[in-house]
Design a protein around this motif. Sequence first.
Motif, PDB file in Angstrom:
ATOM      1  N   LYS A 428       0.825  -1.200   0.000  1.00  0.00           N
ATOM      2  CA  LYS A 428       0.000   0.000   0.000  1.00  0.00           C
ATOM      3  C   LYS A 428       0.868   1.263   0.000  1.00  0.00           C
ATOM      4  O   LYS A 428       0.626   2.209  -0.752  1.00  0.00           O
ATOM      5  N   ARG A 431       2.776   1.372  -3.485  1.00  0.00           N
ATOM      6  CA  ARG A 431       1.987   1.694  -4.682  1.00  0.00           C
ATOM      7  C   ARG A 431       1.413   3.113  -4.643  1.00  0.00           C
ATOM      8  O   ARG A 431       1.308   3.783  -5.661  1.00  0.00           O
ATOM      9  N   SER A 432       1.012   3.560  -3.462  1.00  0.00           N
ATOM     10  CA  SER A 432       0.275   4.825  -3.386  1.00  0.00           C
ATOM     11  C   SER A 432       1.184   6.052  -3.275  1.00  0.00           C
ATOM     12  O   SER A 432       0.707   7.183  -3.387  1.00  0.00           O
TER      13      SER A 432
END
Length: 542
Positions: A428, A431-432
């Motif tokens: 998370k 990717r973010s």
Amino acid sequence: MDQVDPPRSEPFAKWASRRVWQVASIALMVLSVVLFVAVLVSNLQRPKVSVVLLGGMTAAFCIFSLLLAKVLLQLRRDQRNAASVLQTAEHEFQQMAGNIQEIFWMIDADSKKALYVNPAYETITGRSCQSLMESPSSYEDIIHPEDRVRVLGNLQEAAQNGQFNERFRIVRPGGGVRWVWARGFPVRDSEGKIRRLVGTVLEITAQKEAEEQVATNLALARSSWAEAEALRKATFGLTQDLRMDFVLEALLQSLADLIPYTCARVLIPEGGPHVLSLGEKLCPQTPKPGSEFPLTLNADDSPFLQRMLASQKSVLLSDTREEQSWQTFEGHDHLRSWLSVPLVASGQYLGFLSVGHAEPNRFTQDHLRRAELLAIPAAAAIQNSRLYERAAIYGEELEKRIEDLRRAQAALVQSEEGRRLLEDRFQKVFRSSPVPFSITTVADGRFVDVNAAFECRYGYSRAEVLGRTVHELRIWEDPSDRALMLAQLQRGPIRNVVTRLRTKSGQIKTTTYSADKIQFDGQTCILAVSEDLPNPERHSSN
């Protein structure tokens, strides 16, 4: 010039003939006197003999008269020849003097009055020779007032030592100024005393102008070299350290080397009407009592500042008292001369340089041009410093997140569920993140994973890089930089190292690079984040 030598002697035959006539005349005169005395004596003793002597005396007298007439005729002929020679010499002198381009002059050594000048006097001075002959000292009036005392003083000395060599200006009747070169030499009498000074005057206006132009060009060349050297040092100083304090100090010091100022500031808009003095330098460094730094201005209170921010152009004020709204420019009202240049990087207006002096009319267009040249690398350095600070913040955030991951990994490493939770959390974050992340193996630099920000920044899709090494993709402009990075990682994480990376299109990006070693899929890998800085070469070309 020494005394003129006497004429050479005549040919020997002619001289001998004249000598014979002179001797013969003297002999006849003596003979006549002897005969006259003999007649007187014989007349007392023998009257008959006296008649014979009287006849001889008469004959001698007649011969003497003929010889005397011959001598007088020869003298008259010689006089005419001498006059003809003098007339010819004078005619040749007049021809020579009338055709040379220099003034030929002659003055009396005692009175300093002009005795002769040739027609070139009229061409060079614009005054007639007749006017000089009527007023023999009027040549003094044509000497330029700033040179007159020196030239006349040296002319007075020349009457004693015989040497005169001066370059000076003369003023023509219309006010035009010309340069001349005057040289003089002595004419001495038989006793060696200087009686006259003679010499020439050559016009050297064109030569003098050429010399002055050469001197001007040399001065400009030296000034341009000094300016280029100062700008080179300024650009080098601005890139030595990306921290804002160092950048501003280098900028204001470089500005002082190029422009003499009393107060210089870097004014940056901070949102809304507020403008912040990011850096300030006083020369001499004597801050006013009670002054507050940094200075914060409000554009709503200053029409002058509003115009500056709206125009975003260079400004030069020779005297600020002629600017009606100048007094509303807080913190600058004591400055009499002022200039400013905008700071623009990558097309973005960052603010402007404010340069002032306590005296009016101290700044010129050349000073404004120098400030504009310095503003180009200065704007790039300020923008790089801001990005560096932003990258430092990203680096700190990354370090916190990595530490969180390590703690989570240490707490959950014993359980599969913990491992999956760790991977989910890591994915998370990975990717973010808006910052480009990449995971590569330590051994060969093979890409294990990249995030979307990396794809956007470097132009590669995730599928294009997975399984390929940084060497195959030629990501590093200089491969030795990665070897240096690996050596630094042996001592611990690296933060905000400036390096250069290549995109898929071949563009070279200057970036701040942070990295740390992690365990990923059973391999020792490098987790890296990069934030690109503006290319200094691009800014310097703007």
